[in-house]
Design an enzyme around this catalytic site. Sequence first.
Site, mmCIF file in Angstrom:
data_model
loop_
_atom_site.group_PDB
_atom_site.id
_atom_site.type_symbol
_atom_site.label_atom_id
_atom_site.label_comp_id
_atom_site.label_asym_id
_atom_site.label_seq_id
_atom_site.Cartn_x
_atom_site.Cartn_y
_atom_site.Cartn_z
ATOM 1 N N LYS A 83 4.116 4.579 31.551
ATOM 2 C CA LYS A 83 2.874 3.869 31.904
ATOM 3 C C LYS A 83 2.969 2.382 31.560
ATOM 4 C CE LYS A 83 0.003 6.442 29.433
ATOM 5 N NZ LYS A 83 0.892 7.485 28.839
ATOM 6 N N ARG A 104 -8.382 9.381 29.228
ATOM 7 C CA ARG A 104 -7.547 10.506 28.812
ATOM 8 C C ARG A 104 -8.337 11.802 28.763
ATOM 9 N NH1 ARG A 104 -3.567 7.044 25.901
ATOM 10 N NH2 ARG A 104 -1.794 8.319 25.307
ATOM 11 N N ARG A 160 6.710 3.301 15.584
ATOM 12 C CA ARG A 160 5.397 3.920 15.766
ATOM 13 C C ARG A 160 5.299 5.207 14.957
ATOM 14 N NH1 ARG A 160 3.474 3.747 22.009
ATOM 15 N NH2 ARG A 160 2.400 5.610 21.266
#
Length: 193
Positions: free
Chosen positions: A14, A90, A135
């Site tokens: 994305k 989402r 992350r």
Amino acid sequence: MFNLVVFGAPGSGKGTQSARLINEYGLYHISTGELLREHIKQNTELGRVAESYISKGNLIPDELMIEILEHELDSNEETRAGVIFDGFPRTIEQAKALNVMMNRRGTKVHAVIGLDVADEELIQRLLKRGEESGRSDDNLETINSRLKVYHSVTKPLRKFYEEEGKYLDIPGTGSVEDIFHTIRHALEGINAD
Ligand code: AMP
């Protein structure tokens, strides 16, 4: 002008494809994941709340997420020239709220770019990204939770947008260039206004 949603599982590309689309169409990029990570970095109150969900692979509650998104739309005039929504919506509730927000602004979501990638490939990509991203959610345990959440809560949005006639099914494997080419081709059939 276009308002586009870039939709897909974690690791489906994305962010990468959004970056291409911004260059091509001059759209304002809203990545809810990046927005939240910025808050975490700045150690804001919201960042601390967000981290407790993100690190477990859970979604931020709808009400809070919708409020954050609306604030982002309101505080950036450039959004009026068209937006790429990357990672939002989402949930069905978020999608309905986005329709209301767009409606109120006299516009709409023009198309949803759905990037389709098999789970095994997603896991490989996310583990690889985790080696560099730093992350807290790019580790195997959290990746599995995120995929579970994607399949149960987010994937049903595909049907929601298919019923609105907005869903563009894009195979998300192959080179970044080839995927972008497919997206551009699919967008040629969309009426911008
Ligand atoms: P992303 O960078 O899009 O993969 O998002 C990273 C994480 O941020 C997700 O796993 C969620 O915990 C949170 N997040 C991002 N966007 C949303 C959203 N639209 N709704 C709820 N949580 C979100």
